[in-house]
Design a protein around this motif. Structure first.
Motif, PDB file in Angstrom:
ATOM      1  N   UNK A   1       5.571  16.399   9.052  1.00  0.00           N
ATOM      2  CA  UNK A   1       6.278  15.387   8.124  1.00  0.00           C
ATOM      3  C   UNK A   1       7.105  14.384   9.133  1.00  0.00           C
ATOM      4  N   UNK A   2       6.987  13.127   8.503  1.00  0.00           N
ATOM      5  CA  UNK A   2       7.550  12.172   9.193  1.00  0.00           C
ATOM      6  C   UNK A   2       8.448  11.518   8.568  1.00  0.00           C
ATOM      7  N   UNK A   3       9.350  10.669   9.240  1.00  0.00           N
ATOM      8  CA  UNK A   3      10.378   9.658   8.703  1.00  0.00           C
ATOM      9  C   UNK A   3       9.688   8.400   8.510  1.00  0.00           C
ATOM     10  N   UNK A   4       9.788   7.698   7.631  1.00  0.00           N
ATOM     11  CA  UNK A   4       9.542   6.124   7.400  1.00  0.00           C
ATOM     12  C   UNK A   4      10.339   5.189   6.916  1.00  0.00           C
ATOM     13  N   UNK A   5      10.333   4.012   6.910  1.00  0.00           N
ATOM     14  CA  UNK A   5      11.481   3.183   6.428  1.00  0.00           C
ATOM     15  C   UNK A   5      11.944   3.610   5.058  1.00  0.00           C
ATOM     16  N   UNK A   6      13.271   4.298   5.238  1.00  0.00           N
ATOM     17  CA  UNK A   6      13.990   4.604   3.757  1.00  0.00           C
ATOM     18  C   UNK A   6      13.633   5.922   3.389  1.00  0.00           C
ATOM     19  N   UNK A   7      12.905   6.461   3.945  1.00  0.00           N
ATOM     20  CA  UNK A   7      12.180   7.700   3.423  1.00  0.00           C
ATOM     21  C   UNK A   7      11.979   8.944   4.351  1.00  0.00           C
TER      22      UNK A   7
ATOM     23  N   UNK B   1       0.708  -1.283  -0.034  1.00  0.00           N
ATOM     24  CA  UNK B   1       0.161  -0.112   0.018  1.00  0.00           C
ATOM     25  C   UNK B   1       1.010   1.314  -0.179  1.00  0.00           C
ATOM     26  N   UNK B   2       2.193   0.985   0.225  1.00  0.00           N
ATOM     27  CA  UNK B   2       3.056   2.132   0.379  1.00  0.00           C
ATOM     28  C   UNK B   2       3.658   2.781  -1.042  1.00  0.00           C
ATOM     29  N   UNK B   3       2.990   2.292  -2.186  1.00  0.00           N
ATOM     30  CA  UNK B   3       3.101   3.010  -3.618  1.00  0.00           C
ATOM     31  C   UNK B   3       4.306   2.272  -3.987  1.00  0.00           C
ATOM     32  N   UNK B   4       4.848   1.250  -3.597  1.00  0.00           N
ATOM     33  CA  UNK B   4       6.039   0.680  -4.181  1.00  0.00           C
ATOM     34  C   UNK B   4       5.397  -0.642  -4.373  1.00  0.00           C
ATOM     35  N   UNK B   5       6.322  -1.337  -5.571  1.00  0.00           N
ATOM     36  CA  UNK B   5       5.610  -2.604  -6.004  1.00  0.00           C
ATOM     37  C   UNK B   5       6.265  -3.667  -4.942  1.00  0.00           C
ATOM     38  N   UNK B   6       5.309  -4.675  -4.762  1.00  0.00           N
ATOM     39  CA  UNK B   6       5.732  -5.270  -3.618  1.00  0.00           C
ATOM     40  C   UNK B   6       6.954  -6.410  -3.869  1.00  0.00           C
ATOM     41  N   UNK B   7       7.076  -6.764  -5.125  1.00  0.00           N
ATOM     42  CA  UNK B   7       8.432  -7.194  -5.406  1.00  0.00           C
ATOM     43  C   UNK B   7       9.625  -6.535  -5.124  1.00  0.00           C
ATOM     44  N   UNK B   8       9.595  -5.142  -5.251  1.00  0.00           N
ATOM     45  CA  UNK B   8      10.939  -4.595  -5.069  1.00  0.00           C
ATOM     46  C   UNK B   8      11.220  -4.139  -3.464  1.00  0.00           C
ATOM     47  N   UNK B   9      10.110  -4.715  -2.552  1.00  0.00           N
ATOM     48  CA  UNK B   9      10.498  -4.253  -1.198  1.00  0.00           C
ATOM     49  C   UNK B   9      11.507  -5.072  -0.655  1.00  0.00           C
ATOM     50  N   UNK B  10      12.604  -4.481   0.004  1.00  0.00           N
ATOM     51  CA  UNK B  10      13.677  -5.030   0.370  1.00  0.00           C
ATOM     52  C   UNK B  10      13.063  -6.252   1.515  1.00  0.00           C
ATOM     53  N   UNK B  11      13.795  -7.172   1.456  1.00  0.00           N
ATOM     54  CA  UNK B  11      13.583  -8.276   2.368  1.00  0.00           C
ATOM     55  C   UNK B  11      13.778  -7.725   3.882  1.00  0.00           C
ATOM     56  N   UNK B  12      15.255  -7.291   4.013  1.00  0.00           N
ATOM     57  CA  UNK B  12      15.522  -6.888   5.262  1.00  0.00           C
ATOM     58  C   UNK B  12      15.105  -5.470   5.467  1.00  0.00           C
ATOM     59  N   UNK B  13      14.609  -4.995   6.764  1.00  0.00           N
ATOM     60  CA  UNK B  13      14.008  -3.576   6.729  1.00  0.00           C
ATOM     61  C   UNK B  13      15.145  -2.557   6.754  1.00  0.00           C
ATOM     62  N   UNK B  14      15.060  -1.725   5.900  1.00  0.00           N
ATOM     63  CA  UNK B  14      15.997  -0.694   5.786  1.00  0.00           C
ATOM     64  C   UNK B  14      15.821   0.367   6.894  1.00  0.00           C
ATOM     65  N   UNK B  15      16.973   1.387   7.241  1.00  0.00           N
ATOM     66  CA  UNK B  15      16.941   1.980   8.481  1.00  0.00           C
ATOM     67  C   UNK B  15      16.022   3.229   8.105  1.00  0.00           C
TER      68      UNK B  15
END
Lengths: 442, 343
Positions: A413-419, A121-135
């Protein structure tokens, strides 16, 4: 408030990136590099340098003391929680195993989720989502409190070409918050606040500059015939005669001659109608025709008198011709004729085909939306100012309606994973150094 | 102190009259220098020598920095000058090597220019709420647009429609061109707009706590929340659209998708109605407290006010009116006069 002076604001020698859409600024932004020499300096020097560079961009028109009071070491962030995951698990799976979660299973679960495409739902394609959570880049949120300011929000919503200009809009009373004029650029927007900027100001700020007045070409005076005259037969002839023989080109005697001729023709035509359709005309219309003939005669007499001034005669003739035109047709006839003409003009505008007409209509519509208007303070037709595309972005914490030059400040404004939602041109480590500077603890 | 030697350009014009001197400004281009030489030629010939036709100083050219800048504008910078329809994201950071298209700043990969709602998307949202009368939460979940954004779109759209009706001038060319420059989302089901289940990270939950529990115990999210603080809520209770969680739970229970969707729609409709009812009751209660006396000229409204609300010092925020002996501080130096909120 006294502002900082603007000497070498967009200098090339000691470049500073600023909050403007200037082409010098674009070049300076392009040249911005991560300098390696800075790491050989002391920590204090590094912090000083990073603070100076970042503050030159983030609210450079705001006094340091004011910003220091606004600074907050608590940085906002958000996490997107997937309801499907929450529904399937109660959280105990993360505590199972040796107390720190069954890593293997959780990773597998995530991969499976990605494959199914249930998340995303975050606007990115599911396949591209990194397996390990990024900072989560918290440090990029150092200047987040500034984004709450009204002038900053106006600049971020693309209503002004620089933060200083946005500030000026507020001070000059062109900004409304929730429908109330707000003259303080330092007003801190609350979530849900709507701000509106004067449309003309926005168009001026973001559009091309108008060329200086002496350079603009004076529009050519067009000698367009009146639409009523075009449709007429007999009466129109007289009107055309007036137009063609053109008062402004001939000398006065010739003009007098032409006016006399036109009036003569109107009179003749009216008389002809009365005599030819004696029985069909109603008494009311007959009376009107006679009144018209009387008027024409008196006008004729006025023109013939050589010492009377000629001004306004052409207007009188035009009026008489129009009246004659109207009288010639009964009301029902007039309506029918109008309709037929409209249909005819729609059927083929200058003999265009269907596609050509569509293009023609589009052009007309475009001209209607973006007309040439010399009274405007910007160059018309409106065009975006040069180098605007490189700076055109709208952060997620705003919802902007460009048509009415209004926007809503949705949330902080907020920070979220990688953004991180604070638009800053500087890398992570520079903002971190600046953060440490303002922390006053490092 | 010896007299300062003037520049050769000034010496060059020594013989000329003062207006000419003022018209000359040290130029940076050769062409301008040539022009300056021409102006000197206009001086009376009797006062002139051959030296006025040339100068020993080298003509000032552009600095290297300036030259580089102009070269860049002509070459690489040309790309950023004008927008191209159908090609958004003309950013400095948007290079071919980097995969996300919306990278605005070359050094900051953490900031991405994310898509905004297109005109058609806004119209779609407005239509589904105002015409189809769907609840806000359902629209938000359907298009994956934040609820606050949905509300904002409606609010802005209402003003836009009003302006349209009034025939007020709108920034149409500006809107068109901005939406050509930024990435847009037309709200198709394949392309969700933004995360709608955002949970704010509470400061208390950012600490690491060593909490020993027995191995046999099921340690759930609710327990974890309690461990962080008594008032910390588990994520399940912080969802912006709790009906969405109920919907997923229905699915987990084995309910049919269609039924679950119907339940979700019902629940969202009911919650919206409840909120409206609550507002109505609140306004009715407020009205009850007031006494309206209608004279032919004014309507007087009386309200019961407690004097104790002013507090011990008479400065309580919730207090009403001005009290004797308690001066206002709003004109004092150093007091912030900027309003904190606008209703």
């Amino acid at each position: 408030m006294k502002l900082r002076r603007l000497s070498r604001f967009h200098g090339l020698k000691r470049p500073r990136v600023r909050q403007t859409w200037n082409k010098f600024n674009l070049y300076n932004l392009y040249r911005l590099r991560e300098p390696s020499y800075i790491f050989h300096k002391t920590f204090f020097q590094q912090k000083w340098w990073a603070k100076a560079a970042t503050r030159a961009y983030h609210g450079e028109h705001i006094k340091e003391r004011k910003w220091e009071l606004m600074f907050n070491r608590r940085l906002l962030s958000a996490v997107d929680m997937d309801p499907a995951y929450l529904a399937a698990n109660d959280g105990s799976e993360l505590a199972s195993g040796r107390g720190s979660g069954l890593h293997q299973r959780v990773a597998e679960l995530r991969m499976a989720e990605d494959g199914e495409g249930t998340t995303g739902r975050d606007g990115t394609k599911p396949a591209r989502r990194p397996a390990a959570p990024c900072a989560t880049p918290y440090m990029q949120m150092t200047y987040a409190p500034l984004e709450r300011r009204l002038d900053q929000a106006i600049f971020r919503a693309l209503f002004a070409s620089s933060a200083r200009q946005a500030r000026q809009f507020c001070v000059h009373g062109a900004v409304k918050v929730n429908g109330v004029k707000m003259k303080y650029p330092g007003y801190l927007l609350n979530p849900g606040d709507m701000f509106q900027v004067d449309v003309d100001r926005v168009m001026t700020a973001t559009g091309r500059r108008k060329p200086p007045a002496n350079k603009t070409a004076t529009p050519k005076k067009e000698n367009t015939p009146k639409p009523a005259a075009e449709a007429a037969d007999g009466a129109a002839e007289s009107q055309e005669a007036v137009k063609d023989e053109a008062f402004e080109e001939l000398d006065e005697a010739a003009a007098r001659e032409a006016a006399l001729k036109a009036l003569e023709r109107i009179k003749e035509h009216a008389k002809l109608i009365i005599t030819s359709t004696r029985d069909d005309l109603s008494a009311k219309r007959k009376r009107a025709f006679r009144a018209l003939i009387r008027d024409a005669r008196s006008a004729h007499w006025h023109v013939r008198k050589s010492d009377s001034p000629l001004e306004g005669t052409d207007n009188t003739i035009e009026d008489l011709a129009a009246m004659l035109l109207q009288l010639e047709l009964s009301p029902a006839e007039a309506k029918a004729k109008e309709k037929a003409e409209k249909e005819a003009s729609e059927a083929d505008v200058f003999g265009l085909s269907q596609d050509e007409r569509k293009i023609f209509e589009q052009l007309v519509q475009a001209d209607k939306e973006n007309p040439i208007d010399p009274s405007k303070p910007y160059a018309t037709p409106w065009k975006p100012r040069p180098y605007m595309p490189a700076f055109a972005f709208i952060p997620r914490y705003l919802e902007v309606n460009q048509k009415i030059c209004s926007a809503v400040y949705l949330r902080h404004p907020v920070a979220r994973q990688g953004l991180a939602e604070v638009p800053t041109p500087f890398p992570f480590w520079m903002n971190q150094l600046a953060f440490n500077w303002y922390l006053r603890r490092g | 102190m010896p007299p300062r030697i003037r520049s050769s350009q000034a010496l060059l014009l020594n013989g000329c009259s003062s207006p000419l001197l003022s018209s000359f400004t040290p130029s940076h281009t050769v062409a301008a220098a040539a022009g300056a030489a021409q102006t000197t030629r206009q001086c009376p010939p009797s006062q002139h020598t051959q030296t006025s036709y040339f100068s020993t100083t080298a003509p000032l050219e552009l600095t290297r920095l300036r030259r580089d800048f102009e070269t860049w504008l002509r070459t690489q910078g040309k790309r950023y000058r004008d927008p191209t329809p159908g090609e958004p994201c003309r950013y400095l950071g948007n290079t071919k090597q980097f995969s996300p298209k919306g990278k605005v700043f070359p050094l900051n990969p953490e900031f991405i220019s994310q898509p905004v709602l297109s005109e058609s998307a806004r119209e779609k949202i407005w239509r589904s709420v105002m015409v189809d009368a769907q609840p806000l939460k359902a629209v938000s979940a359907k298009y994956s647009v934040d609820m606050r954004r949905v509300a904002a779109v409606l609010r802005l759209k209402a003003i836009e429609k009003q302006w349209e009706q009034e025939g007020k001038q709108m920034a149409l060319p500006y809107a068109k061109s901005v939406l050509e420059m930024v990435p847009v989302n037309h709200l198709t089901p394949e392309r969700p707009h933004e995360p709608i289940n955002d949970i704010h990270v509470h400061g208390y939950t950012m600490q690491q706590i060593f909490l020993p529990t027995s191995e046999s115990r099921e340690f759930t999210r609710a327990d974890a929340a309690k461990a962080f603080g008594e008032h910390i809520l588990p994520v399940d209770q912080k969802m912006r659209i709790p009906e969405l969680l109920a919907f997923e739970k229905d699915l987990v229970k084995g309910e049919e998708r269609r039924t679950a969707e119907e339940n979700f729609y019902e629940a969202t409709t009911k919650s919206e109605r409840d909120i409206a009812d609550r507002e109505l009751i609140k306004s009715q209660l407020e009205e009850k407290r007031k006494l309206r006396v209608d004279t032919d000229r004014f309507e007087f409204r009386f309200e019961q006010i407690s004097v104790d609300k002013a507090g011990r010092k008479g400065r309580s925020r919730s207090a009403v009116g001005w009290r004797y002996g308690v001066p206002y501080n709003d004109r004092r130096r150093g007091v912030v006069k900027i309003p904190t909120s606008v209703e």
